[in-house]
Design a protein around this motif. Structure first.
Motif, PDB file in Angstrom:
ATOM      1  N   GLN A   1       0.927  -1.211  -0.083  1.00  0.00           N
ATOM      2  CA  GLN A   1       0.076   0.084  -0.337  1.00  0.00           C
ATOM      3  C   GLN A   1       0.727   1.428  -0.240  1.00  0.00           C
ATOM      4  N   PRO A   2       0.735   2.058  -0.918  1.00  0.00           N
ATOM      5  CA  PRO A   2       1.559   3.258  -1.033  1.00  0.00           C
ATOM      6  C   PRO A   2       0.925   4.363  -0.189  1.00  0.00           C
ATOM      7  N   TRP A   3       1.726   5.079   0.461  1.00  0.00           N
ATOM      8  CA  TRP A   3       1.203   6.306   1.533  1.00  0.00           C
ATOM      9  C   TRP A   3       2.002   7.605   0.878  1.00  0.00           C
ATOM     10  N   LEU A   4       1.553   8.778   1.073  1.00  0.00           N
ATOM     11  CA  LEU A   4       1.879   9.922   0.550  1.00  0.00           C
ATOM     12  C   LEU A   4       2.190  10.734   1.904  1.00  0.00           C
ATOM     13  N   ILE A   5       3.395  11.239   2.165  1.00  0.00           N
ATOM     14  CA  ILE A   5       3.897  12.259   3.445  1.00  0.00           C
ATOM     15  C   ILE A   5       4.069  13.546   2.759  1.00  0.00           C
ATOM     16  N   ARG A   6       3.542  14.432   3.462  1.00  0.00           N
ATOM     17  CA  ARG A   6       3.760  15.917   3.462  1.00  0.00           C
ATOM     18  C   ARG A   6       3.880  16.524   4.631  1.00  0.00           C
ATOM     19  N   ARG A   7       4.162  17.981   4.381  1.00  0.00           N
ATOM     20  CA  ARG A   7       4.073  18.819   5.420  1.00  0.00           C
ATOM     21  C   ARG A   7       2.389  18.869   5.899  1.00  0.00           C
ATOM     22  N   ALA A   8       2.264  19.005   7.115  1.00  0.00           N
ATOM     23  CA  ALA A   8       0.777  19.125   7.340  1.00  0.00           C
ATOM     24  C   ALA A   8       0.202  20.677   7.114  1.00  0.00           C
ATOM     25  N   ASP A   9       0.964  21.813   6.890  1.00  0.00           N
ATOM     26  CA  ASP A   9       0.682  22.850   6.614  1.00  0.00           C
ATOM     27  C   ASP A   9       0.740  22.847   4.906  1.00  0.00           C
ATOM     28  N   HIS A  10       0.827  21.835   4.062  1.00  0.00           N
ATOM     29  CA  HIS A  10       0.999  21.704   2.931  1.00  0.00           C
ATOM     30  C   HIS A  10       2.144  22.656   2.123  1.00  0.00           C
ATOM     31  N   GLY A  11       2.885  23.022   2.736  1.00  0.00           N
ATOM     32  CA  GLY A  11       4.253  23.909   2.339  1.00  0.00           C
ATOM     33  C   GLY A  11       5.247  23.183   1.562  1.00  0.00           C
ATOM     34  N   PRO A  12       6.247  23.782   1.106  1.00  0.00           N
ATOM     35  CA  PRO A  12       7.385  23.132   0.511  1.00  0.00           C
ATOM     36  C   PRO A  12       8.044  22.316   1.620  1.00  0.00           C
ATOM     37  N   VAL A  13       8.635  21.369   1.077  1.00  0.00           N
ATOM     38  CA  VAL A  13       9.429  20.168   1.789  1.00  0.00           C
ATOM     39  C   VAL A  13      11.102  20.575   1.207  1.00  0.00           C
ATOM     40  N   PHE A  14      11.913  20.812   2.229  1.00  0.00           N
ATOM     41  CA  PHE A  14      13.151  21.109   1.610  1.00  0.00           C
ATOM     42  C   PHE A  14      14.082  19.966   2.122  1.00  0.00           C
ATOM     43  N   CYS A  15      14.376  19.120   1.375  1.00  0.00           N
ATOM     44  CA  CYS A  15      15.229  17.902   1.720  1.00  0.00           C
ATOM     45  C   CYS A  15      16.756  18.132   1.565  1.00  0.00           C
ATOM     46  N   ALA A  16      17.561  18.171   2.821  1.00  0.00           N
ATOM     47  CA  ALA A  16      18.861  18.215   2.332  1.00  0.00           C
ATOM     48  C   ALA A  16      19.430  17.152   1.673  1.00  0.00           C
ATOM     49  N   ALA A  17      20.387  17.480   0.850  1.00  0.00           N
ATOM     50  CA  ALA A  17      21.024  16.521  -0.060  1.00  0.00           C
ATOM     51  C   ALA A  17      22.667  17.149  -0.154  1.00  0.00           C
TER      52      ALA A  17
END
Length: 226
Positions: free
Chosen positions: A115-131
């Motif tokens: 089963q796929p799940w989507l994860i996002r910020r609760a405020d629906h703002g941008p997610v800034f992933c360190a890379a």
């Protein structure tokens, strides 16, 4: 982190919430990115800094050093090892942000499917992933082996029910410090270990199994299902 994410808003929408005063040098265009189901090896929009200038470029998701051609290119790097291991030594100083709208994880279901799940910020703002990655600069030209890896940490809280690893996500007011070439590497490691966003910042819901095929794209892939 399973290795699938979304970048559907435009690059200017991501940058607008950052405290970076200089104009963006934009090589990805002004239109919405419309990547609802991006898989490894895809060229994704990334942010990096050269001097005091913020750059947006497209860069392949996945990287390996020249001496590791006998194995697949990793897409993620564990925060516990990335600063001191041999594998990522060549790119540890080359910090990036991968701005995303959400990422996906898969969980074994009772019917023996996943089963796929989507994860996002609760405020629906941008997610800034360190890379970190290898990318063209003022001193170096583009190379065939350019690419990036997203840094991951142990999951915590309720997110453990979805996956035991997740991206290190930085707050918008920490992005400039992470990208700044003048930030010492010791400080950068401290940010990764202690200043990533907690699980309480995120929400998650089930999505349809069509997201399992990376050829499928479209806003319907991120809609919740019961």
């Amino acid at each position: 982190m399973c290795g699938r994410l979304s970048q559907y808003r435009g690059i200017h929408d991501f940058v607008a919430v950052l405290s970076i005063p200089d104009a963006l040098i934009n090589h990805v265009g002004d239109a919405s990115l419309d990547r609802y189901n991006a898989a490894p090896t895809t060229a994704l929009a990334v942010l990096h800094q050269q001097g005091q200038q913020l750059h947006a470029d497209n860069l392949r998701w996945g990287w390996r050093p020249h001496w590791a051609r006998d194995r697949p290119a990793p897409i993620n790097a564990r925060v516990e090892k990335v600063a001191h291991g041999r594998f990522f030594r060549a790119i540890w100083h080359h910090r990036l942000i991968v701005p995303v709208d959400n990422w996906f994880e898969w969980v074994d279901a009772e019917d023996k499917t996943r089963q796929p799940w989507l994860i996002r910020r609760a405020d629906h703002g941008p997610v800034f992933c360190a890379a970190i990655g290898q990318f063209p600069t003022a001193e170096t030209a583009a190379r065939d082996d350019d690419g990036f890896v997203i840094i991951t940490a142990d999951a915590a809280g309720g997110m453990l029910d979805i996956h035991d690893r997740r991206p290190v996500v930085l707050r918008a007011d920490r992005v400039h410090e992470w990208l700044d070439p003048a930030t010492p590497i010791e400080r950068a490691e401290q940010m990764l270990l202690f200043e990533g966003e907690g699980s309480e910042v995120f929400e998650w819901h089930k999505v349809g199994k069509a997201v399992g095929n990376s050829r499928n794209q479209g806003a319907e892939l991120i809609e919740p299902v019961t």
